[in-house]
Design an enzyme around this catalytic site. Structure first.
Site, PDB file in Angstrom:
ATOM      1  N   LYS A 235      -3.907  -1.679   7.704  1.00 16.29           N
ATOM      2  CA  LYS A 235      -4.803  -1.931   6.536  1.00 16.29           C
ATOM      3  C   LYS A 235      -5.653  -3.101   6.707  1.00 16.29           C
ATOM      4  O   LYS A 235      -6.554  -3.508   5.546  1.00 16.29           O
ATOM      5  CB  LYS A 235      -4.507  -1.525   5.030  1.00 16.29           C
ATOM      6  CG  LYS A 235      -4.060   0.126   5.222  1.00 16.29           C
ATOM      7  CD  LYS A 235      -3.257   0.789   3.808  1.00 16.29           C
ATOM      8  CE  LYS A 235      -2.996   2.390   3.974  1.00 16.29           C
ATOM      9  NZ  LYS A 235      -2.566   2.945   2.712  1.00 16.29           N
TER      10      LYS A 235
ATOM     11  N   TYR B  54      18.708  -5.264 -16.265  1.00 17.42           N
ATOM     12  CA  TYR B  54      18.704  -5.329 -17.675  1.00 17.42           C
ATOM     13  C   TYR B  54      18.811  -4.960 -18.825  1.00 17.42           C
ATOM     14  O   TYR B  54      18.573  -5.517 -20.171  1.00 17.42           O
ATOM     15  CB  TYR B  54      17.279  -3.332 -16.990  1.00 17.42           C
ATOM     16  CG  TYR B  54      17.087  -3.569 -15.681  1.00 17.42           C
ATOM     17  CD1 TYR B  54      16.314  -4.683 -14.492  1.00 17.42           C
ATOM     18  CD2 TYR B  54      16.991  -2.199 -14.821  1.00 17.42           C
ATOM     19  CE1 TYR B  54      16.098  -4.257 -13.490  1.00 17.42           C
ATOM     20  CE2 TYR B  54      16.081  -2.105 -13.885  1.00 17.42           C
ATOM     21  CZ  TYR B  54      16.575  -2.655 -13.066  1.00 17.42           C
ATOM     22  OH  TYR B  54      15.927  -3.262 -12.067  1.00 17.42           O
TER      23      TYR B  54
ATOM     24  N   THR C  55       1.021  -1.113   0.172  1.00 16.46           N
ATOM     25  CA  THR C  55       0.068   0.196  -0.098  1.00 16.46           C
ATOM     26  C   THR C  55       0.637   1.341   0.150  1.00 16.46           C
ATOM     27  O   THR C  55       0.687   2.567  -0.655  1.00 16.46           O
ATOM     28  CB  THR C  55      -0.676   0.130   1.402  1.00 16.46           C
ATOM     29  OG1 THR C  55      -0.396  -0.285   2.482  1.00 16.46           O
ATOM     30  CG2 THR C  55      -2.486  -1.511   1.397  1.00 16.46           C
ATOM     31  N   GLY C  56       2.240   1.333   0.347  1.00 17.44           N
ATOM     32  CA  GLY C  56       2.924   2.211   0.043  1.00 17.44           C
ATOM     33  C   GLY C  56       3.577   2.404  -1.201  1.00 17.44           C
ATOM     34  O   GLY C  56       2.620   2.216  -2.123  1.00 17.44           O
TER      35      GLY C  56
ATOM     36  N   HIS D   2      27.249   0.677  -4.738  1.00 20.95           N
ATOM     37  CA  HIS D   2      26.401  -0.046  -3.680  1.00 20.95           C
ATOM     38  C   HIS D   2      27.815  -0.737  -2.073  1.00 20.95           C
ATOM     39  O   HIS D   2      29.137   0.201  -2.643  1.00 20.95           O
ATOM     40  CB  HIS D   2      26.673  -1.838  -4.290  1.00 20.95           C
ATOM     41  CG  HIS D   2      25.854  -1.785  -5.508  1.00 20.95           C
ATOM     42  ND1 HIS D   2      25.182  -3.123  -6.259  1.00 20.95           N
ATOM     43  CD2 HIS D   2      24.478  -1.227  -5.411  1.00 20.95           C
ATOM     44  CE1 HIS D   2      24.243  -3.548  -6.543  1.00 20.95           C
ATOM     45  NE2 HIS D   2      23.787  -2.006  -6.411  1.00 20.95           N
TER      46      HIS D   2
ATOM     47  N   ILE E 248      13.223  -6.417  -1.898  1.00 23.83           N
ATOM     48  CA  ILE E 248      13.909  -5.411  -2.752  1.00 23.83           C
ATOM     49  C   ILE E 248      14.583  -3.514  -2.088  1.00 23.83           C
ATOM     50  O   ILE E 248      16.022  -3.159  -2.526  1.00 23.83           O
ATOM     51  CB  ILE E 248      12.940  -4.407  -3.812  1.00 23.83           C
ATOM     52  CG1 ILE E 248      12.086  -5.638  -4.409  1.00 23.83           C
ATOM     53  CG2 ILE E 248      13.172  -3.685  -4.461  1.00 23.83           C
ATOM     54  CD1 ILE E 248      12.226  -7.247  -4.962  1.00 23.83           C
ATOM     55  N   THR E 249      13.749  -3.846  -0.905  1.00 29.86           N
ATOM     56  CA  THR E 249      14.689  -2.115  -0.124  1.00 29.86           C
ATOM     57  C   THR E 249      16.425  -1.986  -0.123  1.00 29.86           C
ATOM     58  O   THR E 249      16.889  -3.310   0.123  1.00 29.86           O
ATOM     59  CB  THR E 249      14.366  -2.194   1.360  1.00 29.86           C
ATOM     60  OG1 THR E 249      13.024  -2.785   1.262  1.00 29.86           O
ATOM     61  CG2 THR E 249      14.578  -1.335   2.420  1.00 29.86           C
ATOM     62  N   GLU E 250      16.593  -0.519  -0.520  1.00 25.65           N
ATOM     63  CA  GLU E 250      18.028  -0.897  -0.462  1.00 25.65           C
ATOM     64  C   GLU E 250      18.518   0.181   1.065  1.00 25.65           C
ATOM     65  O   GLU E 250      16.859   1.186   1.319  1.00 25.65           O
ATOM     66  CB  GLU E 250      18.041   0.378  -1.977  1.00 25.65           C
ATOM     67  CG  GLU E 250      19.455   0.863  -1.882  1.00 25.65           C
ATOM     68  CD  GLU E 250      19.888   0.962  -3.223  1.00 25.65           C
ATOM     69  OE1 GLU E 250      20.683   2.138  -3.413  1.00 25.65           O
ATOM     70  OE2 GLU E 250      18.607   2.100  -3.606  1.00 25.65           O
TER      71      GLU E 250
ATOM     72  N   GLU F 131      30.772  -6.989  -9.914  1.00 27.75           N
ATOM     73  CA  GLU F 131      31.019  -6.041  -9.901  1.00 27.75           C
ATOM     74  C   GLU F 131      32.403  -6.277  -8.684  1.00 27.75           C
ATOM     75  O   GLU F 131      32.160  -7.288  -7.967  1.00 27.75           O
ATOM     76  CB  GLU F 131      30.599  -5.256  -9.482  1.00 27.75           C
ATOM     77  CG  GLU F 131      29.334  -5.068  -7.955  1.00 27.75           C
ATOM     78  CD  GLU F 131      28.478  -4.518  -7.445  1.00 27.75           C
ATOM     79  OE1 GLU F 131      27.576  -3.443  -8.513  1.00 27.75           O
ATOM     80  OE2 GLU F 131      27.960  -3.946  -6.580  1.00 27.75           O
TER      81      GLU F 131
ATOM     82  N   GLU G 263       5.765   3.201  -3.218  1.00 26.81           N
ATOM     83  CA  GLU G 263       6.553   2.136  -4.157  1.00 26.81           C
ATOM     84  C   GLU G 263       6.183   0.423  -4.377  1.00 26.81           C
ATOM     85  O   GLU G 263       5.698  -0.145  -5.585  1.00 26.81           O
ATOM     86  CB  GLU G 263       7.958   2.008  -4.011  1.00 26.81           C
ATOM     87  CG  GLU G 263       9.111   2.898  -4.053  1.00 26.81           C
ATOM     88  CD  GLU G 263       9.082   3.373  -5.163  1.00 26.81           C
ATOM     89  OE1 GLU G 263       9.625   2.399  -5.910  1.00 26.81           O
ATOM     90  OE2 GLU G 263       8.887   4.679  -5.756  1.00 26.81           O
TER      91      GLU G 263
END
Length: 302
Positions: free
Chosen positions: A43, A173, A17-18, A259, A109-111, A221, A20
């Site tokens: 909610k 991607y 519901t946020g 990162h 997913i959170t950074e 990387e 993002e």
């Protein structure tokens, strides 16, 4: 076939519901993913409406119920995957909740999650042994034509027989786009933080076991030794062709590059050291994403 995520995957979204969560839930629904619920204790008992356009151009709507906990969502929907769009300060508690509920796959997913928190919830999940963690700070997992859990654009490519495992979101991607004519079984963005759940090695093992993945692209990387460890694993356990790309050949020593995990100390963790380790294991390594895509085409079984 696919690894970790397929057309039988049923997805809930912690933080749906946020802003993002709402945006990317809409995109997941548009790509055909079975999003069956959201989780927000404040909610619980409500539902959220989504409007989206499918890949075929059809205008659709979906009303997705919101539950008070992961356990309730799983009980009511049979969900087997959770995608977490939860602010960094609350991510640890959200992952622990998902692990306690026994969900098989949790994609974080959170950074910006504190490394201490990640280490704690990774150890907790490992001890419980029921939940595969992907991330944090990752773009998610996509099996084109089957399911998309995270923020990876679903319209870059279609289904195919290439596997992709990547530390970098944007390079995920780009590689999908470079090889869009061939298509992918699954693309896994594992994230670039110092502590992560699923590793290159975990994904390589799954792709090796997947009969419909013919070759693998591995994107790494600078920083840490994950690519060197993956190279050793490939040499011992992987029979399918693997090509690689390591971001950061021009990175200055001692500088953090994006990162939190991408920092070089002396000769350890450099792109060149990783390239040499991979090549010693028989992995062809490109200097650019485009060259890496060309190398994949060369090694792909006919």
């Amino acid at each position: 076939m696919a690894i970790f995520l397929d057309d039988s995957s049923t997805v809930i979204v912690q933080g749906m519901t946020g802003s993002e969560g709402t945006k990317h839930t809409t995109r997941m629904l548009a790509s055909g993913t079975q999003v069956v619920g959201g989780v927000n204790p404040r909610k619980a008992g409500t539902s959220q409406d989504f409007s989206f356009t499918t890949a075929d151009g059809d205008e659709r709507t979906a009303s997705v119920p919101v539950f008070g906990s992961v356990a309730e969502a799983m009980s009511k929907t049979g969900a087997n995957t959770s995608v977490l769009f939860v602010p960094p300060a609350f991510t640890r508690a959200a992952v622990v909740e998902a692990v306690d509920a026994g969900i098989p796959l949790a994609i974080v997913i959170t950074e910006g999650v504190p490394v201490k928190d990640t280490a704690e919830f990774y150890a907790y999940a490992a001890e419980k042994g029921t939940t595969r963690l992907v991330g944090p700070n990752c773009p998610g997992v996509i099996s084109p034509g089957k399911a998309n859990a995270g923020i990876i654009p679903a319209d870059i490519t279609g289904p195919g027989r290439i596997g992709l495992v990547s530390k970098s979101g944007t390079l995920t991607y780009q590689m999908m786009y470079e090889l869009r004519d061939l298509g992918f079984s699954t693309a896994v963005g594992i994230g670039g933080d110092p502590v992560i759940g699923t590793t290159h090695i975990d994904a390589l093992a799954a792709f090796e076991a997947d009969p419909e993945t013919d070759a693998v692209v591995m994107i790494g990387e600078i920083g840490g030794d994950a690519e060197e460890r993956a190279a050793a694993y490939i040499a011992e356990h992987v029979t399918k062709p693997v090509v690689g790309y390591v971001a950061g050949f021009t990175a200055p020593e001692g500088k953090t590059m994006g990162h939190a995990g991408a920092i070089v100390s002396g000769s350890a963790g450099t792109a060149q050291a990783k390239k040499e380790a991979l090549e010693a294991a028989g992995v062809k390594v490109g200097k650019t994403p485009s060259e890496t895509a060309r190398l994949l085409r060369e090694v792909l079984p006919g």
